[in-house]
Design a protein around this motif. Structure first.
Motif, PDB file in Angstrom:
ATOM      1  N   GLY A 232       0.788  -1.221   0.000  1.00  0.00           N
ATOM      2  CA  GLY A 232       0.000   0.000   0.000  1.00  0.00           C
ATOM      3  C   GLY A 232       0.819   1.268   0.000  1.00  0.00           C
ATOM      4  N   PHE A 233       2.071   1.179   0.483  1.00  0.00           N
ATOM      5  CA  PHE A 233       2.887   2.383   0.612  1.00  0.00           C
ATOM      6  C   PHE A 233       4.355   2.021   0.522  1.00  0.00           C
ATOM      7  CE2 PHE A 233       5.441   5.255   3.238  1.00  0.00           C
ATOM      8  CZ  PHE A 233       5.162   6.465   2.634  1.00  0.00           C
ATOM      9  N   CYS A 234       5.125   2.871  -0.133  1.00  0.00           N
ATOM     10  CA  CYS A 234       6.577   2.714  -0.210  1.00  0.00           C
ATOM     11  C   CYS A 234       7.193   4.100  -0.155  1.00  0.00           C
ATOM     12  CB  CYS A 234       6.960   1.999  -1.511  1.00  0.00           C
ATOM     13  SG  CYS A 234       8.736   1.772  -1.728  1.00  0.00           S
ATOM     14  N   ASP A 235       8.132   4.300   0.783  1.00  0.00           N
ATOM     15  CA  ASP A 235       8.808   5.592   0.861  1.00  0.00           C
ATOM     16  C   ASP A 235      10.169   5.504   0.173  1.00  0.00           C
ATOM     17  OD1 ASP A 235      10.552   4.348   2.659  1.00  0.00           O
ATOM     18  OD2 ASP A 235      10.014   5.618   4.367  1.00  0.00           O
ATOM     19  N   SER A 236      10.980   6.554   0.306  1.00  0.00           N
ATOM     20  CA  SER A 236      12.276   6.589  -0.373  1.00  0.00           C
ATOM     21  C   SER A 236      13.222   5.518   0.151  1.00  0.00           C
ATOM     22  CB  SER A 236      12.912   7.972  -0.239  1.00  0.00           C
ATOM     23  OG  SER A 236      13.134   8.288   1.127  1.00  0.00           O
ATOM     24  N   THR A 237      13.103   5.143   1.412  1.00  0.00           N
ATOM     25  CA  THR A 237      13.932   4.064   1.954  1.00  0.00           C
ATOM     26  C   THR A 237      13.581   2.752   1.266  1.00  0.00           C
ATOM     27  OG1 THR A 237      13.976   5.175   4.104  1.00  0.00           O
ATOM     28  CG2 THR A 237      14.639   2.879   4.062  1.00  0.00           C
ATOM     29  N   GLY A 238      12.302   2.509   1.073  1.00  0.00           N
ATOM     30  CA  GLY A 238      11.868   1.310   0.368  1.00  0.00           C
ATOM     31  C   GLY A 238      12.322   1.311  -1.077  1.00  0.00           C
TER      32      GLY A 238
ATOM     33  N   GLN B 260       3.832   3.290  -8.264  1.00  0.00           N
ATOM     34  CA  GLN B 260       4.018   3.719  -9.653  1.00  0.00           C
ATOM     35  C   GLN B 260       4.394   5.198  -9.713  1.00  0.00           C
ATOM     36  OE1 GLN B 260       4.428   2.403 -12.440  1.00  0.00           O
ATOM     37  NE2 GLN B 260       3.084   0.701 -12.818  1.00  0.00           N
ATOM     38  N   ARG B 261       3.698   5.996  -8.928  1.00  0.00           N
ATOM     39  CA  ARG B 261       3.995   7.438  -8.917  1.00  0.00           C
ATOM     40  C   ARG B 261       5.400   7.686  -8.403  1.00  0.00           C
ATOM     41  NH1 ARG B 261       3.147  12.426  -9.695  1.00  0.00           N
ATOM     42  NH2 ARG B 261       3.037  14.039  -8.127  1.00  0.00           N
TER      43      ARG B 261
ATOM     44  N   GLY C  49      12.178   8.786 -11.631  1.00  0.00           N
ATOM     45  CA  GLY C  49      12.839   8.289 -12.823  1.00  0.00           C
ATOM     46  C   GLY C  49      13.214   6.821 -12.735  1.00  0.00           C
ATOM     47  N   ALA C  50      12.904   6.176 -11.623  1.00  0.00           N
ATOM     48  CA  ALA C  50      13.266   4.771 -11.428  1.00  0.00           C
ATOM     49  C   ALA C  50      12.404   3.822 -12.248  1.00  0.00           C
ATOM     50  CB  ALA C  50      13.168   4.408  -9.941  1.00  0.00           C
TER      51      ALA C  50
ATOM     52  N   TYR D  23       5.554  -5.918 -14.440  1.00  0.00           N
ATOM     53  CA  TYR D  23       4.563  -6.861 -14.957  1.00  0.00           C
ATOM     54  C   TYR D  23       3.212  -6.581 -14.306  1.00  0.00           C
ATOM     55  CZ  TYR D  23       8.820  -9.279 -16.258  1.00  0.00           C
ATOM     56  OH  TYR D  23      10.051  -9.588 -16.776  1.00  0.00           O
ATOM     57  N   PRO D  24       2.124  -6.733 -15.059  1.00  0.00           N
ATOM     58  CA  PRO D  24       0.801  -6.467 -14.493  1.00  0.00           C
ATOM     59  C   PRO D  24       0.352  -7.533 -13.492  1.00  0.00           C
ATOM     60  CG  PRO D  24       0.580  -7.269 -16.731  1.00  0.00           C
ATOM     61  CD  PRO D  24       2.052  -7.080 -16.479  1.00  0.00           C
TER      62      PRO D  24
END
Length: 126
Positions: A67-73, A101-102, A108-109, A116-117
């Motif tokens: 559900g969530f990923c920060d810059s550390t992730g 995705q955002r 730029g990653a 893959y979907p």
């Protein structure tokens, strides 16, 4: 002390993140659910470490329930991709949600990851 994920073993929880590792023919699949951040990234790193001994040519991160990923992730994902490449393995993300995705697009990653979907599509991409 946090329990380490084992290939094919039960899911391990670290804070708000659940991580499971499975080894399939030719690939390792790390499944994550919850929030990947500074407090939980160690469990993901441990899961990727478990796959270093597995005889796989690809590593997939199943993000369907992330559900969530920060810059550390994100940094952990980039390190895992780099490590996989150094070992001659492909690395891909499966079904990253809108927030991830955002993050990938803004940083730029998105251009460096195979995406893959779903797992079925990832399994047939050789």
């Amino acid at each position: 002390m946090t329990e380490q994920p084992q290939p094919g073993g039960p899911a391990v929880e670290s804070g708000r993140l659940r991580v499971a590792v499975a080894v399939e023919p030719g690939m390792g699949v790390v499944t994550v659910a919850g929030e990947l951040d500074h407090d939980s990234v160690g469990a993901l790193d441990s899961a990727f470490d478990q796959l270093t001994q597995a005889e796989v040519s690809r590593v997939l991160l199943d993000c369907r329930e992330l559900g969530f990923c920060d810059s550390t992730g994100l940094n952990a994902l980039l390190r895992a991709r780099l490590s996989a490449g150094e070992a001659g393995r492909r690395f891909g993300l499966v079904a990253p949600g809108p927030q991830l995705q955002r993050l990938l697009t803004v940083t730029g990653a998105a251009e460096v990851f195979e995406v893959y979907p779903d797992l079925d599509t990832a399994r047939v991409d050789t």
